[in-house]
Structure formats: structure tokens, C-alpha cells
Design an enzyme around this catalytic site. Structure first.
Site, PDB file in Angstrom:
ATOM      1  N   HIS A  37     -20.016  32.804 -27.005  1.00  0.00           N
ATOM      2  CA  HIS A  37     -19.670  33.821 -26.017  1.00  0.00           C
ATOM      3  C   HIS A  37     -20.796  34.840 -25.904  1.00  0.00           C
ATOM      4  O   HIS A  37     -21.334  35.295 -26.913  1.00  0.00           O
ATOM      5  CB  HIS A  37     -18.379  34.545 -26.405  1.00  0.00           C
ATOM      6  N   HIS A  82     -10.534  22.460 -23.117  1.00  0.00           N
ATOM      7  CA  HIS A  82     -10.614  23.918 -23.249  1.00  0.00           C
ATOM      8  C   HIS A  82      -9.441  24.453 -24.061  1.00  0.00           C
ATOM      9  O   HIS A  82      -9.563  25.461 -24.760  1.00  0.00           O
ATOM     10  CB  HIS A  82     -10.648  24.585 -21.872  1.00  0.00           C
ATOM     11  N   LYS A  86     -24.163  27.662 -22.371  1.00  0.00           N
ATOM     12  CA  LYS A  86     -24.388  28.298 -21.071  1.00  0.00           C
ATOM     13  C   LYS A  86     -25.716  29.050 -21.087  1.00  0.00           C
ATOM     14  O   LYS A  86     -26.085  29.656 -22.082  1.00  0.00           O
ATOM     15  CB  LYS A  86     -23.242  29.267 -20.752  1.00  0.00           C
ATOM     16  N   ARG A 143     -10.419  24.181 -27.534  1.00  0.00           N
ATOM     17  CA  ARG A 143     -11.356  25.276 -27.835  1.00  0.00           C
ATOM     18  C   ARG A 143     -10.587  26.564 -28.132  1.00  0.00           C
ATOM     19  O   ARG A 143     -10.867  27.273 -29.095  1.00  0.00           O
ATOM     20  CB  ARG A 143     -12.293  25.455 -26.640  1.00  0.00           C
ATOM     21  N   ARG A 164     -17.528  23.480 -25.975  1.00  0.00           N
ATOM     22  CA  ARG A 164     -17.064  23.158 -24.628  1.00  0.00           C
ATOM     23  C   ARG A 164     -17.214  21.656 -24.384  1.00  0.00           C
ATOM     24  O   ARG A 164     -18.057  20.993 -24.987  1.00  0.00           O
ATOM     25  CB  ARG A 164     -17.871  23.924 -23.579  1.00  0.00           C
ATOM     26  N   TYR A 167      -8.727  36.224 -27.891  1.00  0.00           N
ATOM     27  CA  TYR A 167      -7.995  35.432 -28.871  1.00  0.00           C
ATOM     28  C   TYR A 167      -7.243  36.299 -29.864  1.00  0.00           C
ATOM     29  O   TYR A 167      -6.284  35.848 -30.480  1.00  0.00           O
ATOM     30  CB  TYR A 167      -8.970  34.503 -29.607  1.00  0.00           C
TER      31      TYR A 167
END
Length: 328
Positions: free
Chosen positions: A300, A274, A203, A277, A179, A309
Site C-alpha cells: 500500500h 482480492h 503498482k 488478500r 494481488r 483492515y
């Protein structure tokens, strides 16, 4: 109430609305914010989004609507109020994805309030929300990504420090799929040049190690040897990437860099970091990477996010089939 019912509240609106909440409700928002950040370990942006939604909801509770009278009692927050609030959001133009997120914020808040004894019953348990629409992300084709990297490399040929930095930024974003916030948060010590990996803080303050390839390594070497020393000042941080004034690179600058590089590729979709990404994840899967590995690389929390994806690759296969098969 105009800011809530007729247009999307800005950050300034939300600050004002939060300050206007009665004492008990304002205290509940403060405690909920600490719970999200400290106990659940959510990212700063996620906490900000959840808290903004709850401020909007409680302001709706205080001011009332056609479906309920205004009140400053948290235990008056029932299903009618929740539905009325979401209806106001929908009327102001909020889409399905936004409504789904705001419903999730409301459910998280009411569940927390019940556990803390602030509410006797949890109306969020009965709150239905529209399923979020997950649009297929725009990605670059392999040859478009190569064009973007070549264009970026040609701009760095004169050893201009900003051009060297920009090339290293786009190479590393595409090579690793990290990110933009993770990229800008990298320090010099987070890069293992011998193993070609970076240590990323993602995150929820979750750390992971992400590999990158030879082209990104060369771009990093050029930036660190020829570019960074010219931008670094005595008080510069140990950041991997620096801005023109010697401070840590701002994510907004990184976004502009990617927009400019990708925008120079004919036929490429407009995208920022993004998008790179998304592109990295799609190219990994198309190259044979398994879903679990891509999940780990991207950081994730759930496999469901990564599975988006797979839809992108299926759509590409369908497009190829339509163009090439005689009976498509």
C-alpha cells in the site's frame, strides 16, 4: 451522448468517444496518458481509469448540456462544466466511490493542464466531491480459510497438474496477500525457496519482497515438480504459473479458481483473489502484526489504505461481544 448520460460507458464507448474528440482535446488526452504512465508511474489499470474519466469529461464539454454550451476549447472547462458532468454521472447511477474517483481524475487533469499551459486557471481546485464510501471487505474466518485450503489440497491429491496449480495459487494468495495481477506476473526466478519469499512487482512498478509460509511452499514444490512440467511447452514463458495451454496464467482463471475453492466452504462469503488478500491482511492484524508491517507486505502506498483492515477487526470484536457478553 447517450452512452455518457444514460448508462455507464463501456470500453468500446470510450474508445469511440476518444476517437471523436476534436484534435486539440484528443492530443491533450494522449499527453495526459503519457504523463500518468511515464512521469507518475501509475499502473496500467489506474491510467486506463483516469483516461476513461477524462475522455468522458471532455466529451461532455464538447456536446454541452443544460448548464453550458458545447465547445472544443479546453480553456472553457470551468467549474460549471465539471459539476454538470458529475451531475450527469450521478443521474446515470454512479455511486459515491465512483464519483469520488472521477472527481480525482478531473482534478488531476485540470492541474496537469494548468502546469502545461493548456489552461489559465484550475477549476478542479474548487471541485468538491462526495467522500468515497469504504465498505468493509468480506473476509473469511480463520477456520473457513483453513477449510478452503484443505479442500484445495484434497483436489490436488491425484497429482492432476491443473489441480496442483490451483492449490498452489490459493495457498500463495492467502499466505502472501499479493494481488492477483502480481501473482500472475511472477516468474520462476522471483521465488526464493530457501528464504520462502517472493519478489513482487506491484503498482507503479514498485518492487517488494513478500514472505510466505510452509504450506504454501509445499504446494509450490508439488506444482513445480509434478504439475508445471506437464503443462510447459517449448515456447512457454518463464512464468511461475501456467495455463492449460502452457501460457502465462490469466488473472481471470485465477479468479475462477478462488471463487470455486471458497464457494465450497459452507457459509463463506463469495469472493475472489482480492477477498483472500483482505483475509490475509485481517488475519495478520488479528494475530498481532503491526500496521506498518502489513502496509509493507501489501504494497500500500499510504497507511490510510491499510487502516481499513483495523475496522474489520473491530467489527469482528463487536460481533463476538454481541454474541457472547451477557450484557451486550
Amino acid at each position: 451522448m447517450d452512452a455518457l448520460t444514460h448508462r455507464r460507458p463501456s470500453r468500446v464507448d470510450l474508445i469511440r468517444l476518444r476517437a471523436e474528440l476534436p484534435g486539440a482535446l484528443g492530443g491533450a488526452v494522449d499527453d495526459f496518458e503519457r504523463h500518468l504512465a511515464s512521469e507518475r508511474g501509475l499502473s496500467r489499470n489506474t491510467v486506463r481509469a483516469y483516461v476513461g474519466d477524462v475522455v468522458s469529461l471532455l466529451s461532455h464539454l464538447v456536446h454541452g448540456s443544460d448548464g453550458h454550451d458545447g465547445t472544443d476549447r479546453l480553456d472553457a472547462l470551468d467549474l460549471t462544466v465539471l459539476r454538470s458532468w458529475l451531475a450527469a454521472q450521478r443521474s446515470s447511477g454512479a455511486g459515491r466511490t465512483t464519483l469520488a474517483r472521477r472527481s480525482a481524475s478531473a482534478r488531476a487533469f485540470t492541474a496537469w493542464a494548468v502546469r502545461g499551459g493548456l489552461m489559465a486557471a484550475d477549476p478542479g481546485e474548487r471541485l468538491a466531491s462526495p467522500k468515497a464510501h469504504r465498505a468493509l471487505p468480506a473476509v473469511l474466518r480463520t477456520e473457513q480459510a483453513e477449510q478452503a485450503m484443505r479442500a484445495s489440497a484434497s483436489g490436488a491429491e491425484q497429482d492432476d497438474p491443473l489441480a496442483l496449480r490451483d492449490h498452489a495459487v490459493v495457498e500463495l494468495l492467502y499466505a502472501s496477500g499479493i494481488r492477483v495481477s502480481e501473482l500472475c506476473g511472477l516468474d520462476l526466478g522471483d521465488v526464493d525457496h530457501a528464504r520462502r519469499v517472493v519478489r513482487v512487482l506491484g503498482k507503479g512498478d514498485k518492487e517488494r519482497t513478500v514472505p510466505y509460509g510452509v504450506p504454501a511452499q509445499k504446494a509450490l514444490d508439488d506444482w513445480l515438480n509434478k504439475g508445471r512440467p506437464l503443462l510447459a511447452k517449448g515456447d512457454s514463458p518463464a512464468a511461475l504459473f501456467l495455463g492449460a495451454r502452457g501460457r502465462r496464467l490469466d488473472p481471470r482463471t485465477a479468479r475462477r479458481v478462488v471463487h470455486d475453492v471458497v464457494g465450497a466452504v459452507p457459509g463463506a462469503a463469495d469472493m475472489g483473489p482480492h477477498g483472500l488478500r483482505h483475509t490475509a491482511a485481517t488475519h495478520l492484524l488479528e494475530g498481532g502484526a503491526d500496521l506498518r508491517s502489513v502496509q509493507e507486505l501489501l504494497g500500500h502506498a499510504t497507511l490510510a489504505t491499510t487502516q481499513l483492515y483495523t475496522h474489520v477487526t473491530v467489527e469482528r470484536l463487536k460481533a463476538i461481544h454481541d454474541r457472547t457478553h451477557p450484557r451486550s
